[in-house]
Design a protein around this motif. Structure first.
Motif, PDB file in Angstrom:
ATOM      1  N   PRO A 158      43.842  24.942  28.481  1.00 39.52           N
ATOM      2  CA  PRO A 158      42.872  24.931  29.575  1.00 39.52           C
ATOM      3  C   PRO A 158      43.498  25.307  30.917  1.00 39.52           C
ATOM      4  N   GLU A 159      44.812  25.470  30.934  1.00 37.05           N
ATOM      5  CA  GLU A 159      45.518  25.942  32.137  1.00 37.05           C
ATOM      6  C   GLU A 159      46.840  26.525  31.667  1.00 37.05           C
ATOM      7  N   THR A 160      47.396  27.434  32.472  1.00 35.13           N
ATOM      8  CA  THR A 160      48.657  28.059  32.057  1.00 35.13           C
ATOM      9  C   THR A 160      49.867  27.208  32.468  1.00 35.13           C
ATOM     10  N   PHE A 190      41.118  28.575  28.840  1.00 37.20           N
ATOM     11  CA  PHE A 190      39.786  28.379  28.246  1.00 37.20           C
ATOM     12  C   PHE A 190      39.282  26.982  28.576  1.00 37.20           C
ATOM     13  N   ARG A 191      38.037  26.892  29.019  1.00 37.83           N
ATOM     14  CA  ARG A 191      37.437  25.579  29.280  1.00 37.83           C
ATOM     15  C   ARG A 191      35.993  25.614  28.812  1.00 37.83           C
ATOM     16  N   ASN A 192      35.640  24.603  28.052  1.00 34.02           N
ATOM     17  CA  ASN A 192      34.266  24.542  27.545  1.00 34.02           C
ATOM     18  C   ASN A 192      33.379  23.940  28.635  1.00 34.02           C
ATOM     19  N   GLU A 193      33.193  24.685  29.718  1.00 34.12           N
ATOM     20  CA  GLU A 193      32.488  24.185  30.900  1.00 34.12           C
ATOM     21  C   GLU A 193      31.056  23.787  30.541  1.00 34.12           C
ATOM     22  N   ILE A 194      30.592  22.690  31.130  1.00 31.49           N
ATOM     23  CA  ILE A 194      29.211  22.239  30.882  1.00 31.49           C
ATOM     24  C   ILE A 194      28.232  23.118  31.642  1.00 31.49           C
ATOM     25  N   ILE A 200      30.894  35.674  37.286  1.00 28.15           N
ATOM     26  CA  ILE A 200      32.228  35.353  36.753  1.00 28.15           C
ATOM     27  C   ILE A 200      32.894  34.221  37.527  1.00 28.15           C
ATOM     28  N   PHE A 201      32.109  33.462  38.323  1.00 30.51           N
ATOM     29  CA  PHE A 201      32.711  32.374  39.105  1.00 30.51           C
ATOM     30  C   PHE A 201      33.252  31.280  38.176  1.00 30.51           C
ATOM     31  N   ARG A 202      32.399  30.797  37.297  1.00 38.04           N
ATOM     32  CA  ARG A 202      32.855  29.759  36.353  1.00 38.04           C
ATOM     33  C   ARG A 202      32.509  30.210  34.949  1.00 38.04           C
ATOM     34  N   THR A 203      33.550  30.536  34.186  1.00 36.78           N
ATOM     35  CA  THR A 203      33.344  31.048  32.834  1.00 36.78           C
ATOM     36  C   THR A 203      34.117  30.169  31.860  1.00 36.78           C
ATOM     37  N   ARG A 204      33.931  30.428  30.581  1.00 34.80           N
ATOM     38  CA  ARG A 204      34.613  29.581  29.597  1.00 34.80           C
ATOM     39  C   ARG A 204      35.956  30.194  29.189  1.00 34.80           C
ATOM     40  N   GLU A 207      41.211  34.050  33.413  1.00 33.96           N
ATOM     41  CA  GLU A 207      42.651  34.192  33.594  1.00 33.96           C
ATOM     42  C   GLU A 207      43.105  33.442  34.828  1.00 33.96           C
ATOM     43  N   GLN A 208      44.255  32.826  34.718  1.00 36.28           N
ATOM     44  CA  GLN A 208      44.838  32.134  35.870  1.00 36.28           C
ATOM     45  C   GLN A 208      46.112  32.844  36.306  1.00 36.28           C
ATOM     46  N   MET A 209      46.416  32.712  37.595  1.00 36.85           N
ATOM     47  CA  MET A 209      47.686  33.209  38.138  1.00 36.85           C
ATOM     48  C   MET A 209      48.330  31.962  38.768  1.00 36.85           C
ATOM     49  N   GLU A 210      49.282  31.382  38.035  1.00 36.06           N
ATOM     50  CA  GLU A 210      49.837  30.099  38.493  1.00 36.06           C
ATOM     51  C   GLU A 210      51.335  30.222  38.748  1.00 36.06           C
ATOM     52  N   MET A 211      51.759  29.532  39.783  1.00 36.21           N
ATOM     53  CA  MET A 211      53.181  29.494  40.110  1.00 36.21           C
ATOM     54  C   MET A 211      53.554  28.040  40.354  1.00 36.21           C
ATOM     55  N   GLN A 274      33.076  27.464  48.008  1.00 36.72           N
ATOM     56  CA  GLN A 274      33.568  27.033  46.692  1.00 36.72           C
ATOM     57  C   GLN A 274      35.047  27.342  46.573  1.00 36.72           C
ATOM     58  N   GLU A 275      35.689  26.602  45.652  1.00 37.52           N
ATOM     59  CA  GLU A 275      37.136  26.760  45.451  1.00 37.52           C
ATOM     60  C   GLU A 275      37.496  28.157  44.934  1.00 37.52           C
ATOM     61  N   LEU A 276      38.529  28.711  45.572  1.00 39.27           N
ATOM     62  CA  LEU A 276      39.085  29.981  45.105  1.00 39.27           C
ATOM     63  C   LEU A 276      40.451  29.735  44.459  1.00 39.27           C
ATOM     64  N   GLU A 277      41.203  28.844  45.069  1.00 37.14           N
ATOM     65  CA  GLU A 277      42.573  28.588  44.600  1.00 37.14           C
ATOM     66  C   GLU A 277      42.964  27.164  44.977  1.00 37.14           C
ATOM     67  N   ILE A 314      55.488  21.908  43.307  1.00 38.19           N
ATOM     68  CA  ILE A 314      54.392  22.412  44.147  1.00 38.19           C
ATOM     69  C   ILE A 314      53.750  23.542  43.349  1.00 38.19           C
ATOM     70  N   GLU A 315      52.464  23.408  43.137  1.00 43.42           N
ATOM     71  CA  GLU A 315      51.745  24.386  42.310  1.00 43.42           C
ATOM     72  C   GLU A 315      50.795  25.213  43.163  1.00 43.42           C
ATOM     73  N   THR A 316      50.789  26.536  42.915  1.00 48.69           N
ATOM     74  CA  THR A 316      49.706  27.354  43.471  1.00 48.69           C
ATOM     75  C   THR A 316      48.950  27.903  42.263  1.00 48.69           C
ATOM     76  N   SER A 317      47.645  27.629  42.226  1.00 44.66           N
ATOM     77  CA  SER A 317      46.872  27.959  41.027  1.00 44.66           C
ATOM     78  C   SER A 317      45.619  28.730  41.411  1.00 44.66           C
ATOM     79  N   ALA A 318      45.645  30.036  41.135  1.00 44.96           N
ATOM     80  CA  ALA A 318      44.508  30.882  41.510  1.00 44.96           C
ATOM     81  C   ALA A 318      43.837  31.420  40.253  1.00 44.96           C
ATOM     82  N   GLY A 319      42.522  31.544  40.297  1.00 45.85           N
ATOM     83  CA  GLY A 319      41.809  32.214  39.211  1.00 45.85           C
ATOM     84  C   GLY A 319      41.862  33.707  39.484  1.00 45.85           C
ATOM     85  N   CYS A 320      42.223  34.460  38.441  1.00 47.78           N
ATOM     86  CA  CYS A 320      42.275  35.910  38.613  1.00 47.78           C
ATOM     87  C   CYS A 320      40.845  36.466  38.710  1.00 47.78           C
TER      88      CYS A 320
HETATM   89  N1  GAP Z   1      46.876  24.015  36.914  1.00 44.99           N
HETATM   90  C1  GAP Z   1      45.933  23.538  37.857  1.00 44.99           C
HETATM   91  C2  GAP Z   1      44.576  24.008  37.609  1.00 44.99           C
HETATM   92  O1  GAP Z   1      44.292  24.593  36.559  1.00 44.99           O
HETATM   93  P1  GAP Z   1      42.179  24.063  38.612  1.00 44.99           P
HETATM   94  O2  GAP Z   1      41.720  23.748  40.006  1.00 44.99           O
HETATM   95  O3  GAP Z   1      41.511  23.374  37.481  1.00 44.99           O
HETATM   96  O4  GAP Z   1      43.735  23.757  38.628  1.00 44.99           O
HETATM   97  C3  GAP Z   1      42.778  26.508  39.228  1.00 44.99           C
HETATM   98  O5  GAP Z   1      42.076  25.618  38.401  1.00 44.99           O
HETATM   99  C4  GAP Z   1      41.978  27.753  39.498  1.00 44.99           C
HETATM  100  O6  GAP Z   1      41.558  28.366  38.266  1.00 44.99           O
HETATM  101  C5  GAP Z   1      40.670  27.514  40.271  1.00 44.99           C
HETATM  102  O7  GAP Z   1      40.896  27.457  41.657  1.00 44.99           O
HETATM  103  C6  GAP Z   1      39.850  28.718  39.876  1.00 44.99           C
HETATM  104  O8  GAP Z   1      40.188  29.829  40.670  1.00 44.99           O
HETATM  105  C7  GAP Z   1      40.295  28.972  38.436  1.00 44.99           C
HETATM  106  N2  GAP Z   1      39.328  28.402  37.490  1.00 44.99           N
HETATM  107  C8  GAP Z   1      39.275  27.122  37.043  1.00 44.99           C
HETATM  108  N3  GAP Z   1      38.262  26.965  36.154  1.00 44.99           N
HETATM  109  C9  GAP Z   1      37.668  28.172  36.037  1.00 44.99           C
HETATM  110  C10 GAP Z   1      36.557  28.668  35.278  1.00 44.99           C
HETATM  111  N4  GAP Z   1      35.888  27.896  34.434  1.00 44.99           N
HETATM  112  N5  GAP Z   1      36.210  29.979  35.417  1.00 44.99           N
HETATM  113  C11 GAP Z   1      36.900  30.789  36.251  1.00 44.99           C
HETATM  114  N6  GAP Z   1      37.961  30.378  36.981  1.00 44.99           N
HETATM  115  C12 GAP Z   1      38.345  29.092  36.881  1.00 44.99           C
END
Ligand code: GAP
Length: 447
Positions: A158-160, A190-194, A200-204, A207-211, A274-277, A314-320
């Motif tokens: 569910p996260e990288t 992958f997240r089984n979002e409710i 493409i804002f919230r999908t199941r 891709e993440q870009m995490e550091m 809404q959250e971007l990163e 320290i984590e930076t976590s962005a959705g691609c």
């Molecule tokens: N490792 C920390 C982490 O995963 P998160 O806030 O759950 O933190 C980070 O997710 C980023 O991943 C979010 O800011 C967003 O950009 C992206 N993201 C999370 N869930 C997403 C989803 N269901 N669809 C698209 N992007 C998603």
């Protein structure tokens, strides 16, 4: 080549997400997944221009991270040992409270609808009766090997981030990096979002870009501040408007179980801020949990101070996909007649389009020569179909920053017209300087 003299018009931003969804479909950025079968909820496919845009987003992020001497790259597997997700807290805690309406069958996250609707059990859509909230784990489960039994359960990550934590010592030892240093990774999650949605804002599947940046305890808040600034500057450098970005600090009740401090970079979408990163100070939560659950020591030995410690992270976590959506939403412009994507050249799928004014052999031949030169340096295209006005419009809509037109004057005086997407202004320049001039224009785009 000529266009009606631009009449100043009021330029509007994107108001209705449906306008963007339809542009993306029409022009080949994003298609609904499995569309000929009626689509599948919250899954999307990237078309020819979408993959270019996405590649640009990822390359800009990757470059910003790994051009630094203190950051290494990683590409960990999507399927990981199931104990990883126990250690990370996801098996127990990666849950959303799910509520259904017995009448209209709508499904809600209890924390995203008015508290009054939850307590009165009244559906905010139809007034029907709501079920009690039940905890729903967002991880997708599958089975490793041929037998579908509990012992074979694995999860789609569910996260990288966890792939980085479990490789912390491998990377440290093989790269000989010393704390502070970071590990960067881009990959599917992958997240089984409710309640997926908003395109493409919230999908199941996304891709993440995490550091993850490993630091000495005590220096964590200093690095946290540095990364907050670095990350917002990254978004600004690629043309996202400052007025549409803000920080949101997580209050006590909002902080994730692993976080000592957290800020989101938020963007103002047509559907609100809404959250971007996310930028998180995760302390030693992750390494201490993996140390405990795996039984393997994950401590770092500081040769200078002769100290042994678990680094803080320290984590930076962005959705691609979300960064790509922000690029599109932020770039969308409409003036009542013309629609264009004011994408920064670093993001635009094509940096330039070469247009022979007419399909005449001498113009096509000249145009091919120019195209050959330009494409050695930039991702470019050539387009000779339809009137020049239509071609300009087509490229405005896909965000091509500059059009280069070859006409009959070109044949006699070796000059071409360059047309600017945003202003529609045109300039005549020597054909032989085209690559150099494009380089200069792109380099000073935001200046
Ligand atoms: N490792 C920390 C982490 O995963 P998160 O806030 O759950 O933190 C980070 O997710 C980023 O991943 C979010 O800011 C967003 O950009 C992206 N993201 C999370 N869930 C997403 C989803 N269901 N669809 C698209 N992007 C998603």
């Amino acid at each position: 080549m000529s266009e009606a003299t631009p009449v100043p018009r009021e330029v509007k931003d994107l108001k209705d997400m449906n306008d963007l969804v339809s542009l993306c479909k029409r022009r080949g950025f994003v298609f609904p997944s499995s569309e000929i079968y009626g689509g599948i909820n919250a899954c999307w496919d990237y078309g020819p221009l979408g993959v270019e845009l996405k590649r640009n987003v990822k390359e800009l992020w990757w470059k910003a991270m790994t051009d630094r001497e203190d950051i290494e790259g990683l590409d960990a597997a999507i399927l990981m040992h199931p104990r990883v997700w126990e250690a990370s807290g996801h098996v127990e805690g990666f849950v959303d409270p799910l509520i259904d309406c017995k009448k209209c069958k709508s499904r809600f996250r209890a924390d995203k609808i008015p508290a009054g609707a939850v307590s009165s059990k009244k559906c905010p859509e139809c007034g029907g009766e709501l079920t009690e909230p039940r905890q729903f784990n967002l991880m997708f489960k599958t089975f490793m090997g041929p037998v579908e039994e509990d012992a074979a359960v694995v999860y789609l990550r569910p996260e990288t981030a966890q792939g980085i934590y479990v490789n912390f010592l491998n990377v440290h030892q093989s790269s000989r990096q010393k704390v502070p240093f970071g590990i960067a990774q881009i990959g599917k999650a992958f997240r089984n979002e409710i309640t997926p949605g908003n395109f493409i804002f919230r999908t199941r599947e996304f891709e993440q870009m995490e550091m993850q940046y490993f630091v000495k305890p005590g220096t964590d808040m200093e690095w946290f501040e540095k990364w907050k600034q670095a990350r917002i500057e990254w978004h600004l450098a690629h043309g996202i408007r400052r007025s549409k970005l803000r920080f949101h600090e997580h209050g006590k009740g909002e902080l994730a179980h692993y976080a000592r401090a957290a800020f989101d970079i938020e963007y103002e979408f047509p559907f609100g801020w809404q959250e971007l990163e996310g930028i998180h100070n995760r302390g030693d939560f992750d390494l201490s949990r993996h140390q405990k659950f795996s039984g393997k020591k994950l401590e770092y030995f500081d040769e200078d101070s002769k100290e042994r410690f678990l680094p803080y992270i320290i984590e930076t976590s962005a959705g691609c996909d979300r960064s790509l959506l922000v690029a599109l939403v932020d770039a969308y412009r409409f003036d009542g007649e013309r629609t264009w994507l004011s994408l920064h050249p670093s993001l635009a799928p094509y940096k330039a389009a070469i247009f022979p004014l007419m399909k005449k052999p001498e113009l096509l031949e000249y145009s091919d020569r120019i195209f050959g030169e330009v494409k050695k340096r930039f991702h470019a295209t050539t387009d000779s179909a339809g009137s020049i006005g239509k071609r300009y419009r087509r490229h405005d809509e896909i965000g091509t920053p500059i059009g280069v037109t070859i006409d009959y004057d070109t044949l006699s005086n070796h000059t071409v017209t360059i047309r600017h997407r945003d202003s529609m202004a045109q300039e005549r320049i020597p054909a032989q300087n085209i690559v150099q001039i494009l380089e200069q224009k792109f380099a000073s785009w935001n200046a």
